[in-house]
Scaffold this active site. Structure first.
Site, short mmCIF file in Angstrom:
data_model
loop_
_atom_site.label_atom_id
_atom_site.label_comp_id
_atom_site.label_asym_id
_atom_site.label_seq_id
_atom_site.Cartn_x
_atom_site.Cartn_y
_atom_site.Cartn_z
CG ASN A 89 -7.89 -43.68 1.50
OD1 ASN A 89 -7.55 -44.66 0.53
ND2 ASN A 89 -8.67 -43.05 1.83
NE ARG A 124 -8.92 -46.93 0.73
CZ ARG A 124 -10.21 -47.02 1.60
NH1 ARG A 124 -10.21 -47.36 3.01
NH2 ARG A 124 -11.47 -46.77 1.67
#
Length: 75
Positions: free
Chosen positions: A38, A20
């Site tokens: 997520n 990320r």
């Protein structure tokens, strides 16, 4: 210049490996807006910006994902 928005789903070993933050840095470098989160066994990304920059972002996901990650599916 044409702008576009893409929603992507990336499945595989992409959680707990810095994916990320890597995606966020790449988006900033390419002057793209959006987010990453997520989702189950993967991540969801939404990116928006100049079409060429979005294409470069997707190409980088395919060609040079962050170390430690393993992309099994990108849609």
């Amino acid at each position: 210049m044409a702008r576009t928005r893409r929603r992507l789903r990336v499945d595989g070993a992409v959680q707990g490996v810095g994916f990320r933050p890597w995606a966020a840095r790449l988006a900033r470098e390419l002057d793209l807006a959006g987010g990453v989160r997520n989702a189950g066994d993967g991540v969801e990304l939404e990116i928006e910006g100049e079409r060429a920059a979005v294409d470069r972002f997707v190409a980088a996901l395919r060609e040079r994902p962050p170390a430690g990650s393993r992309i099994e599916r990108l849609v």
